[in-house]
Design a protein around this motif. Structure first.
Motif, PDB file in Angstrom:
ATOM      1  N   GLY A  90       0.796  -1.221   0.000  1.00  0.00           N
ATOM      2  CA  GLY A  90       0.000   0.000   0.000  1.00  0.00           C
ATOM      3  C   GLY A  90       0.828   1.270   0.000  1.00  0.00           C
ATOM      4  N   THR A  91       2.146   1.145  -0.164  1.00  0.00           N
ATOM      5  CA  THR A  91       3.035   2.307  -0.227  1.00  0.00           C
ATOM      6  C   THR A  91       3.876   2.215  -1.506  1.00  0.00           C
ATOM      7  N   PRO A  92       4.534   3.300  -1.907  1.00  0.00           N
ATOM      8  CA  PRO A  92       5.369   3.250  -3.109  1.00  0.00           C
ATOM      9  C   PRO A  92       6.552   2.289  -2.978  1.00  0.00           C
ATOM     10  N   GLN A  93       6.920   1.915  -1.763  1.00  0.00           N
ATOM     11  CA  GLN A  93       8.058   1.019  -1.561  1.00  0.00           C
ATOM     12  C   GLN A  93       7.706  -0.452  -1.772  1.00  0.00           C
ATOM     13  N   ASP A  94       6.429  -0.752  -1.995  1.00  0.00           N
ATOM     14  CA  ASP A  94       6.008  -2.143  -2.171  1.00  0.00           C
ATOM     15  C   ASP A  94       6.652  -2.737  -3.419  1.00  0.00           C
ATOM     16  N   SER A  95       7.229  -3.917  -3.276  1.00  0.00           N
ATOM     17  CA  SER A  95       7.838  -4.606  -4.413  1.00  0.00           C
ATOM     18  C   SER A  95       7.904  -6.092  -4.108  1.00  0.00           C
ATOM     19  N   GLU A  96       7.250  -6.904  -4.949  1.00  0.00           N
ATOM     20  CA  GLU A  96       7.234  -8.337  -4.732  1.00  0.00           C
ATOM     21  C   GLU A  96       8.419  -9.005  -5.415  1.00  0.00           C
ATOM     22  N   PHE A  97       8.687 -10.258  -5.021  1.00  0.00           N
ATOM     23  CA  PHE A  97       9.796 -11.031  -5.582  1.00  0.00           C
ATOM     24  C   PHE A  97       9.547 -11.339  -7.056  1.00  0.00           C
ATOM     25  N   PHE A  98       8.311 -11.666  -7.395  1.00  0.00           N
ATOM     26  CA  PHE A  98       7.958 -11.919  -8.789  1.00  0.00           C
ATOM     27  C   PHE A  98       7.533 -10.599  -9.423  1.00  0.00           C
ATOM     28  N   GLY A  99       7.878 -10.414 -10.693  1.00  0.00           N
ATOM     29  CA  GLY A  99       7.923  -9.082 -11.287  1.00  0.00           C
ATOM     30  C   GLY A  99       6.615  -8.407 -11.607  1.00  0.00           C
ATOM     31  N   PHE A 100       5.489  -9.096 -11.597  1.00  0.00           N
ATOM     32  CA  PHE A 100       4.232  -8.474 -12.013  1.00  0.00           C
ATOM     33  C   PHE A 100       3.818  -7.385 -11.015  1.00  0.00           C
ATOM     34  N   ASP A 101       3.490  -6.212 -11.540  1.00  0.00           N
ATOM     35  CA  ASP A 101       3.097  -5.081 -10.700  1.00  0.00           C
ATOM     36  C   ASP A 101       1.592  -4.857 -10.817  1.00  0.00           C
ATOM     37  N   PRO A 102       0.795  -5.166  -9.783  1.00  0.00           N
ATOM     38  CA  PRO A 102      -0.657  -5.005  -9.870  1.00  0.00           C
ATOM     39  C   PRO A 102      -1.099  -3.547  -9.914  1.00  0.00           C
ATOM     40  N   ARG A 103      -0.171  -2.607  -9.698  1.00  0.00           N
ATOM     41  CA  ARG A 103      -0.527  -1.190  -9.735  1.00  0.00           C
ATOM     42  C   ARG A 103      -0.479  -0.616 -11.141  1.00  0.00           C
ATOM     43  N   ALA A 104       0.123  -1.355 -12.083  1.00  0.00           N
ATOM     44  CA  ALA A 104       0.237  -0.873 -13.458  1.00  0.00           C
ATOM     45  C   ALA A 104      -1.114  -0.985 -14.169  1.00  0.00           C
ATOM     46  N   PRO A 105      -1.356  -0.131 -15.181  1.00  0.00           N
ATOM     47  CA  PRO A 105      -2.598  -0.229 -15.954  1.00  0.00           C
ATOM     48  C   PRO A 105      -2.747  -1.625 -16.558  1.00  0.00           C
ATOM     49  N   LEU A 106      -3.948  -2.184 -16.435  1.00  0.00           N
ATOM     50  CA  LEU A 106      -4.175  -3.563 -16.847  1.00  0.00           C
ATOM     51  C   LEU A 106      -4.416  -3.629 -18.348  1.00  0.00           C
ATOM     52  N   THR A 107      -3.520  -4.312 -19.049  1.00  0.00           N
ATOM     53  CA  THR A 107      -3.616  -4.459 -20.499  1.00  0.00           C
ATOM     54  C   THR A 107      -3.343  -5.915 -20.877  1.00  0.00           C
ATOM     55  N   TRP A 108      -3.708  -6.271 -22.136  1.00  0.00           N
ATOM     56  CA  TRP A 108      -3.409  -7.614 -22.624  1.00  0.00           C
ATOM     57  C   TRP A 108      -1.904  -7.859 -22.616  1.00  0.00           C
ATOM     58  N   LYS A 109      -1.124  -6.853 -22.969  1.00  0.00           N
ATOM     59  CA  LYS A 109       0.325  -7.005 -23.009  1.00  0.00           C
ATOM     60  C   LYS A 109       0.889  -7.291 -21.622  1.00  0.00           C
ATOM     61  N   LEU A 110       0.391  -6.576 -20.614  1.00  0.00           N
ATOM     62  CA  LEU A 110       0.869  -6.785 -19.248  1.00  0.00           C
ATOM     63  C   LEU A 110       0.526  -8.194 -18.769  1.00  0.00           C
ATOM     64  N   LEU A 111      -0.690  -8.639 -19.049  1.00  0.00           N
ATOM     65  CA  LEU A 111      -1.092  -9.982 -18.643  1.00  0.00           C
ATOM     66  C   LEU A 111      -0.251 -11.047 -19.346  1.00  0.00           C
ATOM     67  N   ALA A 112      -0.023 -10.870 -20.636  1.00  0.00           N
ATOM     68  CA  ALA A 112       0.765 -11.852 -21.383  1.00  0.00           C
ATOM     69  C   ALA A 112       2.202 -11.900 -20.873  1.00  0.00           C
ATOM     70  N   ARG A 113       2.747 -10.742 -20.534  1.00  0.00           N
ATOM     71  CA  ARG A 113       4.115 -10.694 -20.026  1.00  0.00           C
ATOM     72  C   ARG A 113       4.227 -11.424 -18.689  1.00  0.00           C
ATOM     73  N   GLY A 114       3.207 -11.276 -17.836  1.00  0.00           N
ATOM     74  CA  GLY A 114       3.233 -11.975 -16.564  1.00  0.00           C
ATOM     75  C   GLY A 114       2.965 -13.455 -16.715  1.00  0.00           C
TER      76      GLY A 114
ATOM     77  N   PHE B  77       3.556 -15.443 -19.265  1.00  0.00           N
ATOM     78  CA  PHE B  77       4.667 -16.157 -19.905  1.00  0.00           C
ATOM     79  C   PHE B  77       5.999 -15.524 -19.504  1.00  0.00           C
ATOM     80  N   ASP B  78       6.212 -15.449 -18.216  1.00  0.00           N
ATOM     81  CA  ASP B  78       7.409 -14.784 -17.693  1.00  0.00           C
ATOM     82  C   ASP B  78       8.621 -15.718 -17.719  1.00  0.00           C
ATOM     83  N   TYR B  79       8.869 -16.283 -18.885  1.00  0.00           N
ATOM     84  CA  TYR B  79      10.035 -17.153 -19.021  1.00  0.00           C
ATOM     85  C   TYR B  79      11.357 -16.391 -18.929  1.00  0.00           C
ATOM     86  N   PRO B  80      11.398 -15.097 -19.266  1.00  0.00           N
ATOM     87  CA  PRO B  80      12.647 -14.351 -19.064  1.00  0.00           C
ATOM     88  C   PRO B  80      13.141 -14.360 -17.610  1.00  0.00           C
TER      89      PRO B  80
END
Length: 315
Positions: free
Chosen positions: A118-142, A144-147
């Motif tokens: 709930g603060t700007p310092q929040d950061s999870e171990f896995f890279g998907f950011d739920p605060r980012a605008p939700l788009t098809w590209k963002l979902l696909a990147r999360g 298939f996060d093979y990188p």
């Protein structure tokens, strides 16, 4: 995490109460480990069968179980599985091995997530950011996060050469040694697997690990996705910034209680098997509570189709 002020005199009765791991909780977790081991063995046996359908079923089961093992590792991160602290790392490290998830690195980052949610310092171990605008590209990147596997290879390389550093804040020298040791272990395991492949066992490696890993990565994303997506990301009130899904016994088992996420964030040291008894509080006071994963995924798809505008939550 801030305990919220509730309207009037009504307040959650049990949600924020902390409890220690009891003998029955430890037995419950050991039971989960035994069942997981049996299912991994079944998946491995099936994946190596000559019949195509049996082999595919085995690969899918292994992929699902590798996802499940990370959820069991998550409980170890919080020291809510065993009565003694040392056992959590001893068990947690191998649980993350199939998906190359370092127990100590994950623990440091994940506890920061709990602290800064709930603060700007929040950061999870896995890279998907739920605060980012939700788009098809963002979902696909999360999905298939093979990188991420290339990122892990980088962590292994820096650990093996003594150049690994923690980039998200400060950690103790002991914790840094633990992380480096785990990534070096991963490096040794990968070297051993490469040697097996060169010795002519590449198909076994493909069926037992590489193909299941391709399944596990998107499955893990789908398990993690509901936690905070489409919630109120600018508040520290756990009843507003986190989602719980009532779910079935199957989804609760498979996600190891990750569906009861408000309950978990409210008191993260509570053993997972005891979260269900707190769900009545969440249903009464929580803002983001849904009956099933299917309802949540429908909401996500509707939101993306609406150009990122939040769709109403299903009851």
């Amino acid at each position: 995490m801030r305990i919220p002020e509730t309207a009037g005199t009504a307040k959650p009765e049990l949600l924020f109460h902390k409890v220690r791991v009891a003998p029955r909780d430890q037995r419950a977790f050991i039971g989960k480990l035994v069942l997981a081991g049996a299912l991994v063995a079944l998946g491995g046996w099936s994946a190596l069968r000559p019949e195509p359908l049996a082999a595919v079923a085995g690969v899918l089961l292994l992929g699902a179980m590798y996802t499940h093992l990370v959820e069991l590792q998550h409980q170890c991160l919080h020291h809510s599985a065993f009565r003694g602290a040392r056992a959590h790392r001893l068990v947690g490290v191998p649980l993350g091995l199939p998906m190359l998830v370092s127990y100590s690195h994950y623990r440091v980052r994940h506890l920061q997530h709990h602290r800064h949610l709930g603060t700007p310092q929040d950061s999870e171990f896995f890279g998907f950011d739920p605060r980012a605008p939700l788009t098809w590209k963002l979902l696909a990147r999360g999905l298939f996060d093979y990188p991420r596997l290339l990122t892990v290879l980088g962590e292994i390389g820096r650990s093996c050469t003594g150049r690994w550093t923690y980039t998200m804040g400060n950690i103790s020298a002991r914790r840094r040694r633990d992380v480096i040791a785990e990534y070096r272990l991963f490096g040794a395991v990968l070297a051993g697997l490469a040697a097996l492949a060169l010795a002519g066992h590449g198909e076994v490696l493909l069926r037992l690990w590489l193909l299941p890993l391709l399944v596990a990565i998107p499955l893990h994303f789908l398990v993690e996705l509901p936690e905070h997506l489409l919630c109120d990301t600018e508040t520290t009130d756990v009843l507003r910034n986190t989602r719980s899904i009532k779910g079935s016994w199957l989804t609760t088992w498979f996600t190891n209680g990750n569906n009861l996420h408000v309950e978990h964030h409210a008191a993260m040291v509570v053993p997972i098997n005891r979260l269900r008894e707190r769900h009545a509080d969440v249903e009464r006071f929580g803002r983001h509570v849904q009956r099933s994963y299917l309802i949540f995924y429908r909401q996500v798809l509707t939101t993306v189709r609406c150009g990122g505008r939040t769709a109403p939550e299903g009851a």
